[in-house]
Design a protein around this motif. Structure first.
Motif, PDB file in Angstrom:
ATOM      1  N   GLU A   1      23.444  26.554  65.925  1.00 42.65           N
ATOM      2  CA  GLU A   1      24.647  27.365  66.142  1.00 42.65           C
ATOM      3  C   GLU A   1      24.445  28.285  67.351  1.00 42.65           C
ATOM      4  OE1 GLU A   1      27.329  26.835  64.579  1.00 42.65           O
ATOM      5  OE2 GLU A   1      26.831  25.997  62.612  1.00 42.65           O
ATOM      6  N   PHE A   2      25.518  28.478  68.141  1.00 46.52           N
ATOM      7  CA  PHE A   2      25.471  29.341  69.318  1.00 46.52           C
ATOM      8  C   PHE A   2      26.373  30.553  69.120  1.00 46.52           C
ATOM      9  CE2 PHE A   2      24.501  25.333  71.958  1.00 46.52           C
ATOM     10  CZ  PHE A   2      23.126  25.547  71.852  1.00 46.52           C
ATOM     11  N   LEU A   3      26.058  31.627  69.839  1.00 44.84           N
ATOM     12  CA  LEU A   3      26.772  32.887  69.667  1.00 44.84           C
ATOM     13  C   LEU A   3      28.253  32.783  69.995  1.00 44.84           C
ATOM     14  CD1 LEU A   3      24.217  35.412  71.259  1.00 44.84           C
ATOM     15  CD2 LEU A   3      24.331  34.582  68.904  1.00 44.84           C
ATOM     16  N   ASP A   4      28.609  31.863  70.900  1.00 40.57           N
ATOM     17  CA  ASP A   4      30.011  31.749  71.310  1.00 40.57           C
ATOM     18  C   ASP A   4      30.813  30.774  70.460  1.00 40.57           C
ATOM     19  OD1 ASP A   4      28.927  29.357  72.113  1.00 40.57           O
ATOM     20  OD2 ASP A   4      29.504  29.533  74.230  1.00 40.57           O
ATOM     21  N   GLY A   5      30.186  30.236  69.405  1.00 45.29           N
ATOM     22  CA  GLY A   5      30.896  29.324  68.509  1.00 45.29           C
ATOM     23  C   GLY A   5      30.882  27.877  68.946  1.00 45.29           C
TER      24      GLY A   5
ATOM     25  N   LYS B   1      25.510  31.780  74.872  1.00 45.59           N
ATOM     26  CA  LYS B   1      25.185  30.951  73.716  1.00 45.59           C
ATOM     27  C   LYS B   1      24.013  31.480  72.895  1.00 45.59           C
ATOM     28  CE  LYS B   1      26.758  26.692  75.990  1.00 45.59           C
ATOM     29  NZ  LYS B   1      27.873  26.403  75.061  1.00 45.59           N
ATOM     30  N   LEU B   2      23.021  32.060  73.584  1.00 45.28           N
ATOM     31  CA  LEU B   2      21.795  32.486  72.917  1.00 45.28           C
ATOM     32  C   LEU B   2      21.577  33.985  73.085  1.00 45.28           C
ATOM     33  CD1 LEU B   2      19.438  29.567  74.056  1.00 45.28           C
ATOM     34  CD2 LEU B   2      20.542  29.835  71.808  1.00 45.28           C
ATOM     35  N   ASN B   3      20.863  34.562  72.151  1.00 42.31           N
ATOM     36  CA  ASN B   3      20.540  35.987  72.172  1.00 42.31           C
ATOM     37  C   ASN B   3      19.700  36.299  73.414  1.00 42.31           C
ATOM     38  OD1 ASN B   3      18.849  38.389  71.639  1.00 42.31           O
ATOM     39  ND2 ASN B   3      19.919  38.420  69.676  1.00 42.31           N
TER      40      ASN B   3
END
Length: 270
Positions: A113-117, A171-173
C-alpha cells in the motif's frame, strides 16, 4: 544480537537462487525492517513485531500458481490482479497458525500500500496505514527494485536507493526513505564501484557507524580470485569515485568480482 548491539554491519551474502526468491526476499525485508526500526529507536516489541511480520509478509504467494509466479513474459490483466491479492492471501494463510501476533497482521496486509492510495490490494491512504505498514512498504519496494522480478531486471543497490528517493515522493514515508538511504550509505552491499586507484571493487559489507568506509573486494589480476581479501577502505589510501552497473565491467573483472544477480543480506557484528 541485533537488538543488543550498537556496532552492526550489513553483509552481502551468496547469490540467491531464483527458486528461493520468496525465502531470500522475506529474510532481506525482515532484517532491513528490524535494522530500520532499531535505528528509528522504536521499542523492542515493535522491532520484534515488524521482523516477524516481514518474515511472513509474502507467504500468500505460496497460493499463487507457479505458472503465474514464475512467468517470464508480461502478466495478463487477470494474472496481475490475482497476484496483487497475495497480501490478503498471506493473512488468510496465517489463520491456520495456532497463534500469530495480531499486531503484525496489518503490516503483512499493507506491504504494497502507498500513502497516496495508489497501492494494492485495498488502495489505502496514509491515514489508514500505521507506521509499521509504512516502514515495510519502503523496505519491500527497495528489495524488489534491487532484485527485480521475472519480468523486470533488478537495479544496482545505489540506483535502487536513488529511484526510491526520486520517484516515490507521494507514495512512501519520506522520513523512512531518508533513514534507509542514511543507514545503507551511498554504496550499499552489492554495489560495484570504481576506486581512486582506478581499480574496480564490489562492496561486501557496510558498518552502520562508518558508511564511507565499506569493506570491499578489489579486482587484482595478481591475486587469485579465491584468495582475494576483504579489505576496509579506512585502512587503505583509497576512496570510492563512483558506482557503476555490473554490465560496464570488463569480462575478466566481472568474473572475478562475481556481482550478484540477486542481492541477499546478512547482519553481523563489525
Amino acid at each position: 544480537m541485533l537488538l543488543n548491539s550498537d556496532n552492526l554491519a550489513l553483509h552481502l551474502m551468496g547469490d540467491a537462487k531464483n527458486d528461493e526468491h520468496i525465502y531470500h526476499h522475506s529474510l532481506n525485508v525482515a532484517m532491513l525492517c528490524m535494522l530500520m526500526a532499531k535505528e528509528l529507536e522504536w521499542t523492542r516489541e515493535e522491532v520484534q513485531t515488524i521482523g516477524l511480520g516481514a518474515l511472513f509478509h509474502d507467504i500468500g504467494k505460496l497460493k499463487v500458481p507457479s505458472t503465474i509466479l514464475n512467468k517470464r513474459v508480461p502478466l495478463s490483466a487477470p494474472e496481475e490482479n490475482f497476484i496483487k491479492q497475495h497480501p490478503l492471501m498471506s493473512i488468510n494463510f496465517l489463520k491456520l497458525a495456532d497463534s500469530f501476533p495480531e499486531e503484525a497482521k496489518p503490516l503483512i496486509a499493507n506491504h504494497h500500500e502507498f500513502l497516496d492510495g495508489s497501492g494494492y490490494p485495498q488502495g489505502l491512504k496514509a491515514d489508514s496505514l500505521d507506521k509499521l505498514s509504512q516502514l515495510i512498504a519502503v523496505v519491500n519496494e527497495y528489495d524488489n527494485l534491487c532484485n527485480g522480478t521475472n519480468q523486470i531486471k533488478g537495479k544496482p543497490p545505489s540506483v535502487a536507493l536513488g529511484l526510491l528517493y526520486k520517484n516515490y515522493n507521494n507514495k512512501l514515508n519520506a522520513e523512512y526513505v531518508s533513514k534507509l538511504i542514511k543507514m545503507l550509505g551511498i554504496y550499499p552491499p552489492g554495489s560495484i564501484v570504481e576506486l581512486s586507484s582506478g581499480q574496480f571493487a564490489i562492496v561486501m559489507s557496510v558498518n552502520l557507524q562508518q558508511l564511507l568506509f565499506p569493506n570491499i573486494v578489489v579486482y587484482d589480476q595478481l591475486v587469485p580470485k579465491n584468495q582475494a581479501p576483504i579489505i576496509n577502505l579506512q585502512n587503505h589510501n583509497m576512496t570510492i569515485v563512483r558506482s557503476l552497473p555490473a554490465a560496464a565491467l570488463p569480462k575478466t573483472v566481472h568474473a572475478y568480482l562475481n556481482p550478484r544477480d540477486k542481492i541477499s543480506f546478512g547482519i553481523g557484528a563489525n
